[in-house]
Enzyme design. Structure first.
Site, PDB file in Angstrom:
ATOM      1  N   LYS A  24       0.852  -1.212   0.000  1.00  0.00           N
ATOM      2  CA  LYS A  24       0.000   0.000   0.000  1.00  0.00           C
ATOM      3  C   LYS A  24       0.875   1.244   0.000  1.00  0.00           C
ATOM      4  O   LYS A  24       0.451   2.309   0.444  1.00  0.00           O
ATOM      5  CB  LYS A  24      -0.932   0.006   1.215  1.00  0.00           C
ATOM      6  CG  LYS A  24      -1.949  -1.123   1.213  1.00  0.00           C
ATOM      7  CD  LYS A  24      -2.988  -0.940   0.107  1.00  0.00           C
ATOM      8  CE  LYS A  24      -3.992  -2.072   0.089  1.00  0.00           C
ATOM      9  NZ  LYS A  24      -4.847  -2.064  -1.103  1.00  0.00           N
ATOM     10  N   ARG A  25       2.087   1.072  -0.470  1.00  0.00           N
ATOM     11  CA  ARG A  25       3.054   2.184  -0.555  1.00  0.00           C
ATOM     12  C   ARG A  25       3.256   2.845   0.811  1.00  0.00           C
ATOM     13  O   ARG A  25       3.447   4.042   0.931  1.00  0.00           O
ATOM     14  CB  ARG A  25       2.630   3.213  -1.610  1.00  0.00           C
ATOM     15  CG  ARG A  25       2.380   2.622  -3.008  1.00  0.00           C
ATOM     16  CD  ARG A  25       3.548   1.776  -3.500  1.00  0.00           C
ATOM     17  NE  ARG A  25       3.316   1.218  -4.843  1.00  0.00           N
ATOM     18  CZ  ARG A  25       3.099  -0.065  -5.110  1.00  0.00           C
ATOM     19  NH1 ARG A  25       3.071  -0.965  -4.106  1.00  0.00           N
ATOM     20  NH2 ARG A  25       2.937  -0.479  -6.348  1.00  0.00           N
ATOM     21  N   ALA A  61       3.280   6.968   1.215  1.00  0.00           N
ATOM     22  CA  ALA A  61       2.289   7.667   0.383  1.00  0.00           C
ATOM     23  C   ALA A  61       1.314   8.501   1.203  1.00  0.00           C
ATOM     24  O   ALA A  61       0.306   8.960   0.683  1.00  0.00           O
ATOM     25  CB  ALA A  61       1.529   6.651  -0.469  1.00  0.00           C
ATOM     26  N   LEU A  63      -1.453   9.747   4.164  1.00  0.00           N
ATOM     27  CA  LEU A  63      -2.710   9.263   4.754  1.00  0.00           C
ATOM     28  C   LEU A  63      -3.284   8.116   3.919  1.00  0.00           C
ATOM     29  O   LEU A  63      -3.301   8.192   2.681  1.00  0.00           O
ATOM     30  CB  LEU A  63      -3.717  10.422   4.762  1.00  0.00           C
ATOM     31  CG  LEU A  63      -5.131  10.112   5.263  1.00  0.00           C
ATOM     32  CD1 LEU A  63      -5.127   9.870   6.765  1.00  0.00           C
ATOM     33  CD2 LEU A  63      -6.080  11.270   4.915  1.00  0.00           C
ATOM     34  N   LEU A  65      -5.796   6.828   2.059  1.00  0.00           N
ATOM     35  CA  LEU A  65      -6.957   7.481   1.445  1.00  0.00           C
ATOM     36  C   LEU A  65      -8.139   6.533   1.328  1.00  0.00           C
ATOM     37  O   LEU A  65      -9.291   6.961   1.325  1.00  0.00           O
ATOM     38  CB  LEU A  65      -6.564   8.034   0.062  1.00  0.00           C
ATOM     39  CG  LEU A  65      -5.531   9.169   0.082  1.00  0.00           C
ATOM     40  CD1 LEU A  65      -5.046   9.468  -1.340  1.00  0.00           C
ATOM     41  CD2 LEU A  65      -6.112  10.436   0.721  1.00  0.00           C
ATOM     42  N   GLY A 110       1.249  12.961   4.138  1.00  0.00           N
ATOM     43  CA  GLY A 110       1.616  12.537   5.485  1.00  0.00           C
ATOM     44  C   GLY A 110       2.972  11.848   5.550  1.00  0.00           C
ATOM     45  O   GLY A 110       3.592  11.802   6.616  1.00  0.00           O
ATOM     46  N   GLU A 113       5.197  14.579   6.208  1.00  0.00           N
ATOM     47  CA  GLU A 113       5.027  15.001   7.609  1.00  0.00           C
ATOM     48  C   GLU A 113       5.805  14.077   8.544  1.00  0.00           C
ATOM     49  O   GLU A 113       6.441  14.524   9.496  1.00  0.00           O
ATOM     50  CB  GLU A 113       3.532  15.010   7.965  1.00  0.00           C
ATOM     51  CG  GLU A 113       2.771  16.024   7.129  1.00  0.00           C
ATOM     52  CD  GLU A 113       1.287  16.116   7.495  1.00  0.00           C
ATOM     53  OE1 GLU A 113       0.583  15.095   7.363  1.00  0.00           O
ATOM     54  OE2 GLU A 113       0.853  17.196   7.916  1.00  0.00           O
ATOM     55  N   GLU A 133      -2.330  17.350  -0.891  1.00  0.00           N
ATOM     56  CA  GLU A 133      -3.601  17.417  -0.152  1.00  0.00           C
ATOM     57  C   GLU A 133      -4.663  18.220  -0.896  1.00  0.00           C
ATOM     58  O   GLU A 133      -5.838  17.844  -0.945  1.00  0.00           O
ATOM     59  CB  GLU A 133      -3.377  18.016   1.245  1.00  0.00           C
ATOM     60  CG  GLU A 133      -2.814  17.049   2.269  1.00  0.00           C
ATOM     61  CD  GLU A 133      -1.300  16.904   2.213  1.00  0.00           C
ATOM     62  OE1 GLU A 133      -0.672  17.371   1.245  1.00  0.00           O
ATOM     63  OE2 GLU A 133      -0.746  16.294   3.151  1.00  0.00           O
TER      64      GLU A 133
HETATM   65  C1  1HE Z   1      -2.740   3.770  -1.236  1.00  0.00           C
HETATM   66  C2  1HE Z   1      -2.151   5.046  -1.083  1.00  0.00           C
HETATM   67  C3  1HE Z   1      -2.724   5.905  -0.108  1.00  0.00           C
HETATM   68  C4  1HE Z   1      -1.105   4.001  -2.639  1.00  0.00           C
HETATM   69  N1  1HE Z   1      -3.767   5.456   0.602  1.00  0.00           N
HETATM   70  N2  1HE Z   1      -3.787   3.366  -0.499  1.00  0.00           N
HETATM   71  N3  1HE Z   1      -1.340  10.595  -0.632  1.00  0.00           N
HETATM   72  C5  1HE Z   1      -1.400  10.641  -1.975  1.00  0.00           C
HETATM   73  O1  1HE Z   1      -2.149  11.388  -2.548  1.00  0.00           O
HETATM   74  C6  1HE Z   1      -0.518   9.668  -2.717  1.00  0.00           C
HETATM   75  C7  1HE Z   1      -1.361   8.575  -3.371  1.00  0.00           C
HETATM   76  N4  1HE Z   1      -0.559   7.530  -3.969  1.00  0.00           N
HETATM   77  C8  1HE Z   1       0.077   7.676  -5.162  1.00  0.00           C
HETATM   78  O2  1HE Z   1       0.110   8.745  -5.761  1.00  0.00           O
HETATM   79  C9  1HE Z   1       0.762   6.460  -5.707  1.00  0.00           C
HETATM   80  O3  1HE Z   1       0.202   5.302  -5.097  1.00  0.00           O
HETATM   81  C10 1HE Z   1       2.295   6.441  -5.478  1.00  0.00           C
HETATM   82  C11 1HE Z   1       2.955   7.501  -6.363  1.00  0.00           C
HETATM   83  C12 1HE Z   1       2.671   6.684  -4.023  1.00  0.00           C
HETATM   84  C13 1HE Z   1       2.853   5.044  -5.880  1.00  0.00           C
HETATM   85  O4  1HE Z   1       2.440   4.728  -7.198  1.00  0.00           O
HETATM   86  P1  1HE Z   1       2.509   3.209  -7.687  1.00  0.00           P
HETATM   87  O5  1HE Z   1       2.123   3.195  -9.141  1.00  0.00           O
HETATM   88  O6  1HE Z   1       3.827   2.622  -7.300  1.00  0.00           O
HETATM   89  O7  1HE Z   1       1.437   2.391  -6.814  1.00  0.00           O
HETATM   90  P2  1HE Z   1      -0.169   2.350  -6.937  1.00  0.00           P
HETATM   91  O8  1HE Z   1      -0.565   1.332  -7.971  1.00  0.00           O
HETATM   92  O9  1HE Z   1      -0.740   3.704  -7.111  1.00  0.00           O
HETATM   93  O10 1HE Z   1      -0.590   1.844  -5.507  1.00  0.00           O
HETATM   94  C14 1HE Z   1      -0.335   0.519  -5.061  1.00  0.00           C
HETATM   95  C15 1HE Z   1      -1.365   0.192  -3.996  1.00  0.00           C
HETATM   96  O11 1HE Z   1      -1.185   1.086  -2.905  1.00  0.00           O
HETATM   97  C16 1HE Z   1      -2.784   0.433  -4.488  1.00  0.00           C
HETATM   98  O12 1HE Z   1      -3.625  -0.456  -3.814  1.00  0.00           O
HETATM   99  P3  1HE Z   1      -4.275  -1.754  -4.546  1.00  0.00           P
HETATM  100  O13 1HE Z   1      -5.121  -2.386  -3.486  1.00  0.00           O
HETATM  101  O14 1HE Z   1      -5.032  -1.212  -5.714  1.00  0.00           O
HETATM  102  O15 1HE Z   1      -3.099  -2.590  -4.958  1.00  0.00           O
HETATM  103  C17 1HE Z   1      -3.069   1.836  -4.011  1.00  0.00           C
HETATM  104  O16 1HE Z   1      -4.442   2.120  -3.874  1.00  0.00           O
HETATM  105  C18 1HE Z   1      -2.375   1.812  -2.667  1.00  0.00           C
HETATM  106  N5  1HE Z   1      -2.056   3.153  -2.201  1.00  0.00           N
HETATM  107  N6  1HE Z   1      -1.145   5.170  -1.969  1.00  0.00           N
HETATM  108  C19 1HE Z   1      -4.272   4.218   0.400  1.00  0.00           C
HETATM  109  N7  1HE Z   1      -2.224   7.133   0.140  1.00  0.00           N
HETATM  110  C20 1HE Z   1      -2.993  13.525   8.304  1.00  0.00           C
HETATM  111  S1  1HE Z   1      -3.374  14.259   6.850  1.00  0.00           S
HETATM  112  C21 1HE Z   1      -2.255  13.708   5.636  1.00  0.00           C
HETATM  113  C22 1HE Z   1      -2.811  13.999   4.294  1.00  0.00           C
HETATM  114  C23 1HE Z   1      -2.154  13.222   3.199  1.00  0.00           C
HETATM  115  O17 1HE Z   1      -1.278  12.415   3.406  1.00  0.00           O
HETATM  116  S2  1HE Z   1      -2.707  13.548   1.626  1.00  0.00           S
HETATM  117  C24 1HE Z   1      -1.650  12.638   0.588  1.00  0.00           C
HETATM  118  C25 1HE Z   1      -2.213  11.302   0.249  1.00  0.00           C
END
Ligand code: 1HE
Length: 271
Positions: A24-25, A61, A63, A65, A110, A113, A133
């Site tokens: 889940k990265r 990656a 929070l 999501l 996060g 963070e 975000e």
């Molecule tokens: C996740 C998450 C996640 C991946 N929550 N499940 N963070 C973001 O906006 C970043 C969102 N993630 C991405 O942009 C990409 O996943 C990555 C660039 C980090 C990696 O890409 P990649 O191609 O290597 O992996 P993927 O195919 O996108 O993800 C692999 C799996 O991880 C997939 O799950 P699956 O069940 O479909 O295999 C994704 O859904 C899962 N995954 N990132 C949940 N973030 C206290 S407030 C803080 C506010 C924030 O942090 S906002 C920023 C959120």
């Protein structure tokens, strides 16, 4: 120790804690935040430095999501989530033990963070940073407005958040998100090896000096100048009476101590 999102082991007096949700990265759900809190609340007393790393190609990656989507949290629910993140990350930053974050790939939301709560950030050349975000319809809640803004300035953080753009490792290094970059032609050592080397070196500092460095400097930055100078004096008075101060000074007086000269700091090319 192995939990669901984290595992830890020790190398001598260095604690190594690893995020293990690479599938889940290393996204941070409520359980992962609780496990981080548990680890940093129960650091064994012989541990002098902690290296925080992550399995897989991406450090973190941010929070979870999917969990956030599925739980449909209300305002108070999410305030509680943020408070849990703040508690856990405060233990990293103010726990009195130097923490080195070893980064690769995405260090976003996060994840940034979390990295910002560490005292030193060592990055693999694959590392990149983002605060997406705004594009997700949320806001930082894990301390970025305090910690990340202090590192890169509030001005840069606002720009990063409004655009949601990716900051590459070169820019990230220049603006302070990474102190060291590894796996480059100038510094071919891996970020993990380099982090462990730094940890070993820092572990050799006087315990009280390390404690003062990681607890007082950030706290004093929150104080008025008058209070800060007073607190600095008190902290220095405590450190100065540490048990090995005299022997360290004696090494200098008897000309056995390492001199402070360029090229002789033993840190190499990663700076
Ligand atoms: C996740 C998450 C996640 C991946 N929550 N499940 N963070 C973001 O906006 C970043 C969102 N993630 C991405 O942009 C990409 O996943 C990555 C660039 C980090 C990696 O890409 P990649 O191609 O290597 O992996 P993927 O195919 O996108 O993800 C692999 C799996 O991880 C997939 O799950 P699956 O069940 O479909 O295999 C994704 O859904 C899962 N995954 N990132 C949940 N973030 C206290 S407030 C803080 C506010 C924030 O942090 S906002 C920023 C959120």
């Amino acid at each position: 120790m192995t939990m669901s999102s984290l595992k830890s082991h020790e190398v001598g007096n260095i604690g190594v804690v690893t995020l293990t949700r690479a599938h889940k990265r290393n996204a941070l759900d409520e359980a992962a935040i609780q496990e981080i809190d548990d680890y940093f609340s129960n650091v064994p007393s012989h541990i002098r430095v902690i290296v925080m790393m992550a399995e897989g190609e991406h450090f973190c990656a941010g929070l979870d999501l999917k969990e956030h989507h599925d739980l449909e949290r209300g305002a108070v629910d999410f305030l509680r989530v943020c408070q849990a993140w703040h508690r856990a990350f405060d233990k990293i930053q103010h726990g009195g033990i130097p923490v080195i974050a070893c980064l690769q790939g995405a260090v976003v939301g996060g994840g940034l963070e979390l990295a910002s709560a560490a005292h030193i950030r060592v990055a693999d050349s694959s590392t990149y940073f983002s605060l997406p975000e705004g594009t997700r319809g949320i806001f930082t809640g894990g301390g970025a407005t305090v910690r990340t803004a202090r590192i890169i300035t509030a001005d840069r953080m606002i720009e990063m958040m409004l655009t949601g753009r990716v900051v590459d490792i070169e820019e990230g290094h220049r603006i302070g998100l990474a102190h060291y970059v590894c796996n480059t032609p100038q510094n071919p050592v891996s970020a993990k090896d380099f982090s462990m080397q730094l940890a070993e070196r820092i572990a050799q500092n006087a315990y009280l000096s390390n404690y003062a460095i990681v607890t007082s400097i950030n706290k004093i930055a929150d104080m008025s100048a008058t209070d800060g100078l007073f607190a600095e004096g008190l902290m220095a008075a405590v450190v100065q009476t540490g048990h090995d101060v005299q022997s360290r000074l004696n090494e200098f007086v008897t000309k056995r101590a390492r001199k402070v000269k360029p090229g002789e700091d033993g840190i190499g090319q990663a700076k």
